[in-house]
Motif scaffolding. Sequence first.
Motif, PDB file in Angstrom:
ATOM      1  N   GLN A   1       0.860  -1.100   0.172  1.00 45.81           N
ATOM      2  CA  GLN A   1      -0.040   0.130  -0.269  1.00 45.81           C
ATOM      3  C   GLN A   1       0.780   1.319   0.072  1.00 45.81           C
ATOM      4  O   GLN A   1       0.634   2.384  -0.807  1.00 45.81           O
ATOM      5  CB  GLN A   1      -0.996  -0.411   0.833  1.00 45.81           C
ATOM      6  CG  GLN A   1      -1.584   0.693   1.150  1.00 45.81           C
ATOM      7  CD  GLN A   1      -2.766   0.738   0.038  1.00 45.81           C
ATOM      8  OE1 GLN A   1      -3.960   0.407   0.087  1.00 45.81           O
ATOM      9  NE2 GLN A   1      -2.819   1.613  -1.015  1.00 45.81           N
TER      10      GLN A   1
ATOM     11  N   HIS B   1       0.974   4.387  -2.394  1.00 47.72           N
ATOM     12  CA  HIS B   1       0.659   5.520  -2.377  1.00 47.72           C
ATOM     13  C   HIS B   1       2.164   6.186  -2.796  1.00 47.72           C
ATOM     14  O   HIS B   1       1.520   7.995  -3.588  1.00 47.72           O
ATOM     15  CB  HIS B   1       0.624   5.779  -1.078  1.00 47.72           C
ATOM     16  CG  HIS B   1      -0.792   4.948  -0.286  1.00 47.72           C
ATOM     17  ND1 HIS B   1      -0.847   4.430   1.455  1.00 47.72           N
ATOM     18  CD2 HIS B   1      -2.138   5.354  -1.137  1.00 47.72           C
ATOM     19  CE1 HIS B   1      -2.125   4.997   1.631  1.00 47.72           C
ATOM     20  NE2 HIS B   1      -2.561   4.881  -0.142  1.00 47.72           N
TER      21      HIS B   1
ATOM     22  N   HIS C   1       1.327   7.387  -6.493  1.00 44.80           N
ATOM     23  CA  HIS C   1       0.813   8.723  -7.275  1.00 44.80           C
ATOM     24  C   HIS C   1       0.714   9.312  -6.628  1.00 44.80           C
ATOM     25  O   HIS C   1       0.334  10.914  -7.565  1.00 44.80           O
ATOM     26  CB  HIS C   1      -0.917   8.179  -6.562  1.00 44.80           C
ATOM     27  CG  HIS C   1      -1.833   7.198  -6.760  1.00 44.80           C
ATOM     28  ND1 HIS C   1      -2.051   6.970  -7.924  1.00 44.80           N
ATOM     29  CD2 HIS C   1      -2.430   5.745  -6.293  1.00 44.80           C
ATOM     30  CE1 HIS C   1      -2.945   5.556  -7.815  1.00 44.80           C
ATOM     31  NE2 HIS C   1      -3.281   4.951  -7.281  1.00 44.80           N
TER      32      HIS C   1
ATOM     33  N   THR D   1      -5.504   5.543   4.296  1.00 48.19           N
ATOM     34  CA  THR D   1      -6.547   5.731   3.280  1.00 48.19           C
ATOM     35  C   THR D   1      -6.015   4.008   2.246  1.00 48.19           C
ATOM     36  O   THR D   1      -4.436   4.172   2.197  1.00 48.19           O
ATOM     37  CB  THR D   1      -6.114   7.161   1.954  1.00 48.19           C
ATOM     38  OG1 THR D   1      -6.804   7.937   2.574  1.00 48.19           O
ATOM     39  CG2 THR D   1      -6.115   6.879   0.548  1.00 48.19           C
TER      40      THR D   1
ATOM     41  N   ILE E   1      -6.175   2.328  -1.021  1.00 51.54           N
ATOM     42  CA  ILE E   1      -5.820   2.380  -2.408  1.00 51.54           C
ATOM     43  C   ILE E   1      -5.769   1.503  -3.208  1.00 51.54           C
ATOM     44  O   ILE E   1      -4.775   0.814  -3.473  1.00 51.54           O
ATOM     45  CB  ILE E   1      -5.282   3.949  -3.125  1.00 51.54           C
ATOM     46  CG1 ILE E   1      -5.882   4.858  -2.923  1.00 51.54           C
ATOM     47  CG2 ILE E   1      -5.822   3.290  -4.863  1.00 51.54           C
ATOM     48  CD1 ILE E   1      -4.937   5.974  -2.764  1.00 51.54           C
TER      49      ILE E   1
ATOM     50  N   VAL F   1      -6.577   1.234  -9.311  1.00 51.78           N
ATOM     51  CA  VAL F   1      -7.055   2.425  -9.244  1.00 51.78           C
ATOM     52  C   VAL F   1      -5.930   3.029  -9.719  1.00 51.78           C
ATOM     53  O   VAL F   1      -4.683   3.229  -9.894  1.00 51.78           O
ATOM     54  CB  VAL F   1      -7.149   3.022  -8.062  1.00 51.78           C
ATOM     55  CG1 VAL F   1      -7.989   3.985  -7.770  1.00 51.78           C
ATOM     56  CG2 VAL F   1      -8.085   1.978  -7.494  1.00 51.78           C
TER      57      VAL F   1
ATOM     58  N   ILE G   1      -6.970  13.774  -2.490  1.00 52.29           N
ATOM     59  CA  ILE G   1      -7.496  11.957  -1.637  1.00 52.29           C
ATOM     60  C   ILE G   1      -7.851  12.614  -0.637  1.00 52.29           C
ATOM     61  O   ILE G   1      -6.943  12.357   0.132  1.00 52.29           O
ATOM     62  CB  ILE G   1      -7.416  10.492  -2.268  1.00 52.29           C
ATOM     63  CG1 ILE G   1      -7.456  10.686  -3.551  1.00 52.29           C
ATOM     64  CG2 ILE G   1      -7.966   9.982  -1.281  1.00 52.29           C
ATOM     65  CD1 ILE G   1      -8.576   9.945  -4.293  1.00 52.29           C
TER      66      ILE G   1
ATOM     67  N   LEU H   1     -10.651   3.496  -2.247  1.00 49.03           N
ATOM     68  CA  LEU H   1     -10.589   3.081  -3.878  1.00 49.03           C
ATOM     69  C   LEU H   1     -10.439   1.504  -4.083  1.00 49.03           C
ATOM     70  O   LEU H   1      -9.221   1.595  -4.207  1.00 49.03           O
ATOM     71  CB  LEU H   1      -9.604   4.307  -3.921  1.00 49.03           C
ATOM     72  CG  LEU H   1      -9.650   5.706  -3.317  1.00 49.03           C
ATOM     73  CD1 LEU H   1      -8.909   6.817  -3.975  1.00 49.03           C
ATOM     74  CD2 LEU H   1     -11.596   5.894  -3.200  1.00 49.03           C
TER      75      LEU H   1
END
Length: 468
Positions: free
Chosen positions: A248, A252, A255, A268, A270, A274, A282, A288
Amino acid sequence: MSAAHAPTVIVLAAGRGTRMRSSTPKVLHDLCGLPLVGWPLRAAGEVGAHRTVVVDQPARVLDGHLPADVQIVEQHADRHGDGTAGAVIAATDLIDPDRPVVVLTGDAPLVTGEVVAGLLATHAAEGNSATVLSAELPDPGQLGRVVRDADGAVLKIVETKVAGDATPEELLIREVNAGVYCFSGDRLLAALPRVGGDNAQGEKYLPDVLGILRADGDRVGAHQAPTPEIVLGANDRAELAVVREVLQARIHEAHLRAGVTIVNPASTVIDDGVRIEADATIEPGCVLRGTTTIAAGAVVGPHTTAIDATIGAGATVLHSHVLGAVAEAGSTIGPFSYLRPGTLLREGAKAGAFVELKNADVGKGSKVPHLSYIGDAEIGPGTNIGAATITSNYDGYHKHRTTIGAGVRTGVDTTFVAPVTVGDDAYTGAGSVITKDVPAGALGIARERQKNIEGYAEQAAARAAAKD
């Protein structure tokens, strides 16, 4: 990598995974949007594997869960033997002797295509018959130590789980075996038949191939991974949580570096699938998942779940759940709205507080402000749906559609009993139950006339006193 040197990749996934305590096979547990085994399969794809083989249990529990271009073989203990070498033996018919062979494990998802490419490069540059992926750890624990000779080649891998297996000097080594290997195809095929099962478990272990090759005079090398977490696997749910945290964080970071604002990454979630464009934001508490796409300038959250959703440029989604729905540019959702599959919120449209939309097409600039359910409906542009409006779309047997035109103004607490059509620029009276079509520009009213009963309060009080 040229096609002529593209590797055969074998993914070992025949373990029963009993420590997961689950009816779901271990390697099919979800991990950031992919099954656990999907991560080594991705690594195989990233290095342009000539052939990808997954070794499964005899029950073929992975059938139907893997990409179509992946070949599945079964490991049978009576024919191939138990253990990691037995698993590779099960795949020997698919090994090309003229190509390198990379062996990955289905429960080690942190090995990337970049790492495998480095392993292959070291294997070729050093002229090795086998190359071990290794990592240097500050505390190696009970992991097998990579012992090198004076020339840097791998002399042996020493296990450390049982006292006395390793010398005190060997226990000081911090380079450990990551359980990933590259072999020259012809040399692997020559060594595998000589792997025995003379150990307490009666299993055939793949690291024994290294000793066989060394005895034949072949060179065995090691490629050290750039980060220590490469050795992490997922044998139980606790370990799965650890590798999920690492993956994760990677998602992150990708992104964030691509221009997405994630206000609080720690809160968060994701998925890998995605897609988020630069300048999207976000907010904390968002989940997501799936194939969700979020365009530039959109603001999602806080506390929003989007699954297989499409969020357009500049759209806002606040405290809401969006499942398989499309919100076009400039649209607004929430707070506390639920957009279900088949919903299309067109440019600049609004689904306000406590609104549920299902299989509904809401026209450009139209508003469903609050406390409404709109299902199986089409709404034209520029329409305003009054609070607590309902489309009664189900007759107990079939679903029916409601069609509401452009520029319509519905009164609060209107119920549309489908199938029904409301023409452009029409109105409905508050509290109406609309069972017939409303022509364009008309006012539809369907309710009892108000009747006031004078003195009702005194009558009610008298009746109550009489009962006492």
